[in-house]
Design an enzyme around this catalytic site. Structure first.
Site, mmCIF file in Angstrom:
data_model
loop_
_atom_site.group_PDB
_atom_site.id
_atom_site.type_symbol
_atom_site.label_atom_id
_atom_site.label_comp_id
_atom_site.label_asym_id
_atom_site.label_seq_id
_atom_site.Cartn_x
_atom_site.Cartn_y
_atom_site.Cartn_z
ATOM 1 N N ARG B 41 -91.944 42.127 -14.481
ATOM 2 C CA ARG B 41 -91.940 41.326 -15.706
ATOM 3 C C ARG B 41 -93.306 41.481 -16.344
ATOM 4 N NH1 ARG B 41 -93.051 36.146 -17.662
ATOM 5 N NH2 ARG B 41 -91.440 35.312 -19.055
ATOM 6 N N SER B 110 -80.883 35.076 -17.061
ATOM 7 C CA SER B 110 -81.448 33.725 -16.980
ATOM 8 C C SER B 110 -80.485 32.740 -17.610
ATOM 9 C CB SER B 110 -82.772 33.656 -17.750
ATOM 10 O OG SER B 110 -83.721 34.507 -17.174
ATOM 11 N N LYS B 139 -93.060 30.190 -18.327
ATOM 12 C CA LYS B 139 -92.179 29.948 -19.477
ATOM 13 C C LYS B 139 -92.672 28.705 -20.204
ATOM 14 C CE LYS B 139 -88.565 32.842 -18.624
ATOM 15 N NZ LYS B 139 -87.763 33.641 -19.549
#
Lengths: 270, 292
Positions: B41, B110, B139
């Protein structure tokens, strides 16, 4: 041209003797169907492709009844409302391993079941490219039938009237034109009511007819199958024999010379 | 044939959490500790850099026999021969990713509420992320879904669910108690001086809870095989079949004269045994009937 009803003909390279395509739907029982098939002399029979009933383990498929017979299978794409669906059904049908013939049947109107000309043309084009022997069921429109031929149809199947109506041939003029212009076989499909319609179709120049409901739903389907076969032969022979032109007024078929009670008017006045 | 993906501890790269340390070293430490799936990521690097990183990570994870998932970018996944992609709710649909990646690669998604989880299962995701369970710096701005959603997903979703978001050694038990079988951590693992040790301890917790509570799947299914939802002949059905042949057998169709179609494509009978069925797929079993 031989004036015999036994003249062979070709669809997609396959030689046929019979000019009668028999549908397999709506018969009272498999036995009645098989007897009717026998009487019809048909070499080509049609089928529909349908979902298996997941709740019933009985094999209600049609194939088991005709196993071992020398027949050409013509599955239809009924249930399709556009070209995409018809192509999918055609591929499924071909995967059954019983040949590559497909009757394109695309209805977008549930009341008339009339074929959708645009989608039928699209499907015909695609399926012909995929190597199918394509027999589209079409409206009795001469221009459309020509387009279908150009798109690669192996035969074109204009309808006499909407499916299952038994109304006969509603537009003999168009059907005559279609038969006259076409370079591929013309099979009149749908709407026929009885033997007379089959004979008419053949006289108009059709190469064959496809019938299902008028046979399956007749009071005696086996007898009707025979009647239709004879009518097709009669119509074909009549076409080949060449009919007389239509006239508005009578012309005596008995020689007028020497008839009784004639008054020799000319002699009497001279 | 692809079997359902199985894993327990999911580690995701986060280079901002370990300045001065090499990403490959950090991830290798986690792998030594037992992390059994890795995601690359990286929202900052260029595609060119991403492909490079993915290739190096793939070499590493392959040595440990662990799948590598690429966040967001199916093209990068393909370029690096990674094992799959992970998508967010705003990314391309699962079906599109599937088209790009083919049937064998992993597609994860997700999810933040149960409706999204159900949709993901339906659309054929291989696993879903469930979270963020706790507020997380990874996040920012996303509201935590709390362990309530973890319980909901555990009870309702058949494909693997992995709890994610702010999970640490300190709160892992709480998440596992809520029903999570698999955990994912970013900062708690890669931001730690000793990722290997953290992974070991997290895995111990996961194992402990897994042995304590019977797996939900086993409570429902005799064989324990995962159950998926499929559409057969237009009907919603649940099945444990892994292949088209098993599915046909379930309806006693395997020896009948029928034709099968999977997601719009005809599947020849000889391939039924090696054609896998996945959640959300559409199957047609057809035959010839009377017709004109």
């Amino acid at each position: 041209m031989k004036t015999t009803v036994q003249d062979g003909w070709l669809i997609g390279g396959r030689k046929l003797k019979s000019r009668f395509f028999l549908g397999t739907g709506r018969f009272p029982s498999p036995t009645v169907f098989l007897s009717a098939l026998e009487e019809s002399g048909a070499e080509v029979i049609t089928f529909a492709v349908r979902r298996i009933n997941l709740d019933s383990y009985e094999d209600d498929g049609m194939l088991q009844h005709v196993a071992g017979r020398k027949l050409i299978f013509l599955p239809n794409t009924s249930g399709a409302s556009n070209a995409d669906e018809a192509v999918r059904i055609a591929r499924l049908a071909r995967a059954a391993g019983l040949g590559d013939w497909i009757k394109v049947e695309i209805s977008a109107d549930s009341r008339t079941l009339l074929p959708d000309p645009i989608e039928t043309l699209r499907a015909t084009e695609r399926l012909a490219k995929e190597g199918f022997t394509v027999l589209p069921y079409a409206s009795d429109d001469p221009m459309l039938c020509r387009r279908l031929e150009e798109a690669g149809a192996a035969a074109v199947m204009p309808g006499g009237a909407p499916i299952g109506t038994g109304l006969g041939i509603l537009n003999p003029y168009h059907l005559g034109l279609i038969a006259e212009q076409s370079r591929v076989p013309i099979i009149v499909d749908a709407g026929l009511g009885s033997a007379v319609d089959a004979a008419q179709a053949m006289e108009l120049g059709a190469d064959g007819i496809l019938a299902n409901t008028p046979v399956a739903n007749a009071v005696d389907p086996v007898a009707m199958a025979r009647a239709m076969r004879l009518a097709i032969e009669a119509g074909r022979l009549s076409r080949l024999a060449g009919r007389i032109p239509k006239k508005r007024y009578a012309s005596a078929s008995s020689e007028p010379e020497g008839r009784l009670f004639a008054t020799e008017v000319r002699e009497a006045t001279t | 044939m692809k079997s359902p993906i199985e894993f327990k501890l999911y580690v995701i790269t986060g280079e901002n959490y370990h300045p001065g340390r090499n990403m490959l070293e950090v991830i290798e430490s986690a792998l030594r500790g037992g992390a059994d799936i890795v995601q690359l990521r990286d929202k900052i690097s260029s595609k060119r850099e991403l492909v490079e990183k993915a290739k190096r990570l793939k070499d590493l994870t392959a040595r440990y026999g662990v799948p590598l998932i690429v966040n967001d970018h199916p093209d990068v996944a393909l370029a690096a021969d990674a094992d799959g992609v992970h998508l967010g709710q705003e990314d391309m649909p699962i079906s599109v990713a599937r088209e790009i990646l083919g049937p064998k690669r992993i597609v994860g998604l997700s999810t933040h509420r149960i409706e999204q989880a159900r949709a993901a299962e339906w659309e054929g995701a291989d696993y879903i992320g469930v979270g963020p369970v706790f507020p997380t710096a990874t996040k920012p701005g996303r509201q935590a879904v709390t362990t309530a959603y973890v319980s909901q997903a555990a009870a309702d979703i058949r494909i693997p669910c992995v709890a994610i978001g702010g999970i640490t050694e300190n709160n892992a038990d709480e998440v596992l108690k809520a029903g999570a079988r698999r955990l994912c951590a970013v900062s708690a693992i890669v931001g730690h001086d000793d990722p290997e040790a953290v992974c070991r301890r997290l895995l111990e917790k996961i194992e402990a809870w897994n042995s304590k509570t019977p797996k939900f799947e086993e409570g429902l299914n005799r064989t324990g095989a995962p159950e998926i939802r499929v559409v057969i002949n237009g009907r919603n059905e649940r099945t444990q079949a892994a292949t088209l042949l098993e599915l046909a057998a379930q309806y006693k169709l395997e020896s009948r004269n029928i034709v099968a179609e999977l997601d719009g494509e005809v599947v020849p009978r000889r391939l039924w045994g090696e054609t896998s069925v996945r959640g959300g797929c559409a199957v047609e079993f057809v035959h010839f009937v009377g017709g004109g």
